[in-house]
Design a protein around this motif. Structure first.
Motif: not given
Length: 479
Positions: A391-397, A400-403
């Protein structure tokens, strides 16, 4: 009682193998021997390829049949498979640990569906007549590509087998199939169905063996096309061989797909679908979303939801009706998965549930959730092929796309949101061969395959049929 075969399916019937070695089949749930089949040799591959070549080159043979005639033969094959559906499911579950309820869907039902779909697709396929820009017209026809070498893995053996042989046979090709050593009893039951259906001699042949035998099949001079599903490493070796030989190849390889939970998702309302997209078949499916991307604003909540899901999974005997997760296919696979779990822990991941073995018999691993995972961690980058979610956290869309797109793989994926239209827009931004919104299902009518290290070419849909045909242009009225 064990299931033991003495002969190989070559040339339309049972044929004595060239060697005397056997492949023992071991239950991953009990660690006991449940059967055996002959281990194929290079001489057996030679015989199978020769049989397939004779069947293909026969002027009145399979390739020359009218498409509708082949479709009727495939209908008969499908009917025989359906009669053996429950036994097929039982054999697969006993060999690779797939829960029996899932095996009935994937292994008992899907192969016949694909035979019927591709039989009708090719029966209705018409020549394409195009007006010429330089005068006259052109008729574009589709012809079968030839003898196909098909190599399939152990995780979903019958469904993946028919991703290859259904379109190949419908197109008019003949096939030499090499099943994985871990799942051979189902392949021999399929051969029994082919015999009962009256499939012509040489059209389909089955020779089981390991990687070396597969390499021999790939490089065989009598093969016109290779279709492989398996690891990325093996796929690269096959690609090199086929490139040198200028031999067409379809490669469906590994994955490290992302399950992206958007900030409006109501994950607790879609837990069954989320389980199917991330942990199905004991985590042993290449397209599963094993990287779960969760917004920081809801990270703790989503980790708790996924952890509760994993804790509630019923782990046990794959033949039991209530089992949701069975064992891994082998002790080697279990050890590999456990190594990744330990690596995730040592890299700083936090195991919220699982990480161990639920008992002392069988090759089981507990459903495992690892939180606080960085996109650069090993468990976030390498294919594990077991019941482990990072489970990986992200800040914004944008992040999320980059990850999601920062992976070497691009096979599957999913987007979870309360707004399906938003999910569809977001899905278009993910670099992958397939992706679902609030779920993930491979539909027979839609192309399936990967980009980057997940392979090349497509299976399923009309695109899957075209991989076993070549286009021929016939110029008419040329002055």
């Amino acid at each position: 009682m064990t299931i033991d075969y003495q002969d190989l399916y070559v040339g339309g019937g049972w044929s004595q193998p060239a060697g005397d070695s056997v492949i023992p089949v071991i239950s991953p749930a009990t660690e006991e021997r449940i059967g055996s089949v002959p281990e194929g040799t290079e001489a057996d591959i030679d015989s199978a390829v020769t049989s397939a070549r004779i069947a293909f080159d026969d002027p009145a043979g399979w390739a020359a049949w009218e498409p509708a005639q082949r479709a009727r033969a495939l209908e008969a094959f499908a009917a025989q498979l359906q009669e053996r559906g429950e036994e097929t499911a039982r054999r697969v579950s006993s060999q690779n640990g797939m829960p029996i309820t899932l095996a009935r869907q994937f292994e008992a039902g899907f192969p016949a569906m694909l035979l019927l779909y591709y039989g009708q697709l090719v029966a209705n396929q018409l020549d394409d007549v195009r007006p010429g820009m330089l005068g006259g017209s052109t008729v574009v026809t589709k012809s079968p590509i030839g003898v196909v070498g098909a190599i399939v893995p152990w995780n979903v053996p019958q469904a993946i087998t028919f991703l290859k042989i259904a379109p190949a046979l419908a197109a008019g090709c003949t096939v030499v199939l090499k099943p994985s050593p871990e799942t051979v009893l189902d392949a021999f039951l399929m051969a029994e169905a082919a015999i009962a259906a009256g499939l012509p001699p040489g059209v389909l042949n089955v020779v089981p063996g390991g990687r070396e035998l597969g390499a021999y099949l790939v490089s065989h001079p009598g093969i016109d096309k290779v279709s492989f599903t398996g690891s990325t490493g093996a796929g690269r070796d096959i690609a090199r061989t086929c490139g040198e030989l200028l031999r067409p190849v379809t490669l469906e390889l590994g994955g490290k797909s992302a399950a992206i939970v958007l900030d409006d998702a109501q994950l607790s309302e879609n837990l069954e679908s989320f389980f199917g997209a991330t942990l199905l078949n004991n985590g042993q499916i290449c397209w599963l979303g094993t990287r779960v991307l969760a917004p920081r604003s809801r990270y703790a909540e989503i980790v708790d939801t996924i952890t509760a899901l994993a804790k509630g999974i019923v782990v046990g005997d794959p033949l039991a009706e209530t089992t949701q997760m069975g064992p891994l296919v082998s002790a080697r696979q279990r050890d590999r998965v456990e190594g990744f779990i330990e690596k995730g822990r040592s890299d700083g991941g936090r195991i919220t549930t699982g990480g161990g073995r639920p008992g002392d018999r069988g090759w089981f691993v507990e459903p495992t959730i690892v939180a606080d995972v960085d996109p650069g961690h090993t468990i976030a980058r390498e294919e594990i092929f077991g019941p482990v979610l990072s489970v990986i956290p992200y800040t914004d869309e944008a992040e999320a796309v980059a990850i999601a797109n920062g992976s070497n793989y691009g096979l599957g994926g999913s987007v979870w949101t309360a707004d399906p239209e938003r999910g569809a827009r977001f899905a278009r931004r993910i670099a992958t061969g397939s992706i679902g919104v609030n779920g993930y299902v491979n539909d027979p009518t839609a192309p399936f395959g990967g980009i980057k290290s997940s392979g090349m070419g497509r299976e399923l849909g009309p695109e899957g049929l075209s991989g076993y045909q070549y286009a021929k242009s016939i110029y008419l009225d040329v002055r």
